[in-house]
Design an enzyme around this catalytic site. Sequence first.
Site, PDB file in Angstrom:
ATOM      1  CE  LYS A 120      92.355  62.798  11.817  1.00 31.09           C
ATOM      2  NZ  LYS A 120      92.302  61.496  12.040  1.00 31.09           N
TER       3      LYS A 120
HETATM    4  C1  LIG Z   1      92.582  60.379  13.110  1.00 29.49           C
HETATM    5  C2  LIG Z   1      92.642  60.025  13.763  1.00 29.49           C
HETATM    6  C3  LIG Z   1      92.742  59.396  14.846  1.00 29.49           C
HETATM    7  C4  LIG Z   1      93.838  59.634  15.609  1.00 29.49           C
HETATM    8  O1  LIG Z   1      93.277  61.166  16.427  1.00 29.49           O
HETATM    9  P1  LIG Z   1      94.441  61.613  17.158  1.00 29.49           P
HETATM   10  O2  LIG Z   1      93.196  63.248  16.799  1.00 29.49           O
HETATM   11  O3  LIG Z   1      95.189  61.982  16.014  1.00 29.49           O
HETATM   12  O4  LIG Z   1      94.201  61.190  17.934  1.00 29.49           O
HETATM   13  C5  LIG Z   1      91.607  57.878  15.015  1.00 29.49           C
HETATM   14  N1  LIG Z   1      91.816  56.938  13.973  1.00 29.49           N
HETATM   15  C6  LIG Z   1      90.719  57.714  13.368  1.00 29.49           C
HETATM   16  C7  LIG Z   1      89.801  57.424  11.939  1.00 29.49           C
HETATM   17  C8  LIG Z   1      91.607  59.275  12.598  1.00 29.49           C
HETATM   18  O5  LIG Z   1      91.260  59.121  11.276  1.00 29.49           O
END
Ligand SMILES: *Cc1c(COP(=O)(O)O)cnc(C)c1O
Length: 476
Positions: A120
């Site tokens: 993120k």
């Molecule tokens: C947010 C997140 C996901 C999922 O990603 P999306 O964009 O919501 O599909 C997967 N793994 C981790 C570690 C995350 O923080």
Amino acid sequence: MKYISTRGQSPARTFTEILLGGLAPDGGLYLPEQYPQVSRAELDEWRKLPYADLAFAVLSKFITDIPAGDLKGIIARTYTPQTYCHTRAGSDARDITPLRTLEPGVHILELSNGPTLAFKDMAMQLLGNLFEYALSQQHEELNILGATSGDTGSAAEYAMRGKRGIRVFMLSPHGKMSAFQRAQMYSLQDPNIFNIAIRGMFDDAQDMVKAVSNDHAFKAKYKIGTVNSINWARVSAQIVYYFKGYFAATKSNDEQVAFAVPSGNFGNICAGHIARMMGLPIGQLILATNENDVLDEFFRTGAYRPRGTDHTYETSSPSMDISKASNFERFVFDLAGRDAAKVREFWGRVEAGGSFDIRHTPYWDALPQFRFASGKSAHQDRLKTIRELWEEYGVMVDTHTADGIKVGLEQRRPSLPLICLETAQPAKFGETIREALGREPVRPEALAGIENLPQRVEVMDADVAKLKAFIAASAA
Ligand SMILES: *Cc1c(COP(=O)(O)O)cnc(C)c1O
């Protein structure tokens, strides 16, 4: 470049007009009017570019209302080796998203070397710089209010810390996060970051955020905004690393690849879908879910049946514990040939607590051309994958990445190089690493002992009036 709503009943907007907002006024999600196309000559050129230059090349096709020089500066400040410094042995921070090869044709793309050790950061760091830029242009301020049980809240805080014109009020459930997660968030001493630990569960914190957002007068007076995963700028920033991963795993632009993506809200893999629509040679987009398998079910059967929060499991890959996938509407809009009336019909049912099924529609026949494959991974699969990677390659992966690798290896077409997206580092999920390997997770050196740093957090009852008073006093 203008942006339209998936529900078709909002006026088209520019990038900066939708930057600070969330949903379109008609309840839909914004998408480009049409996807910019990448020519073969551009791909050849882009193959040589370092990450920040590639990001500028990709994003300037989507962001046409910020002067090129300004955009270039914002991107150059965002994607630096200093920000993405938490690399493991053998990886080079200058790559920003280094590619680790496990064996010929099987790779991991490291997206979690940023400040909070989760992918993120890749998008949120850009968002922080874009917000600061846009707010200063408009002489505006923004108070970001959110609730988190981990990844998103900390990524938002690290992206917004020290930014002019922005304050962050982040609610978290008191005593419910791991010591490492608490330390990551609560040790921030920046005066524009406010951690609020709510005596209650995550849902109580979430309800408080909703209550404040529904008080339109308060929301307007204090310029309350959010940074949720439907934000278009976040999706657009994620398109870049599909290009980067493709170039790193191939020698020429005649090759095709497969990406395996651990998925929750469908934000990450939605960016992969858009990269493919732009012309990046992606032969397979492999979606992996955990025990919460709403999306896997859709790609296998055509039925989209969101589960409701009381039927969402708490798993050892918690950032994928979702009941409905907030970005999925973007893909269905494309699948339905951009028929907004159809999207309104489908989401009308979803928002009434129901579901929809495309099995006996032309959309089911159209689905294969979008090149998706899918599968799921449960706790025991996760432990097994973490053990196998550690024993065979000496590589330690986190629980979410393990889900992606398990499904990726299962679903891949052997002729395609497989790129598994690493969405977090194992240090964030120590409990499951100890269960799988009987040892502590590796942690970046710079984060040793962060649990011992002084913490700054306001503990509060789940009381909306108290929260409003706190925001009013802090935003004065
Ligand atoms: C947010 C997140 C996901 C999922 O990603 P999306 O964009 O919501 O599909 C997967 N793994 C981790 C570690 C995350 O923080």
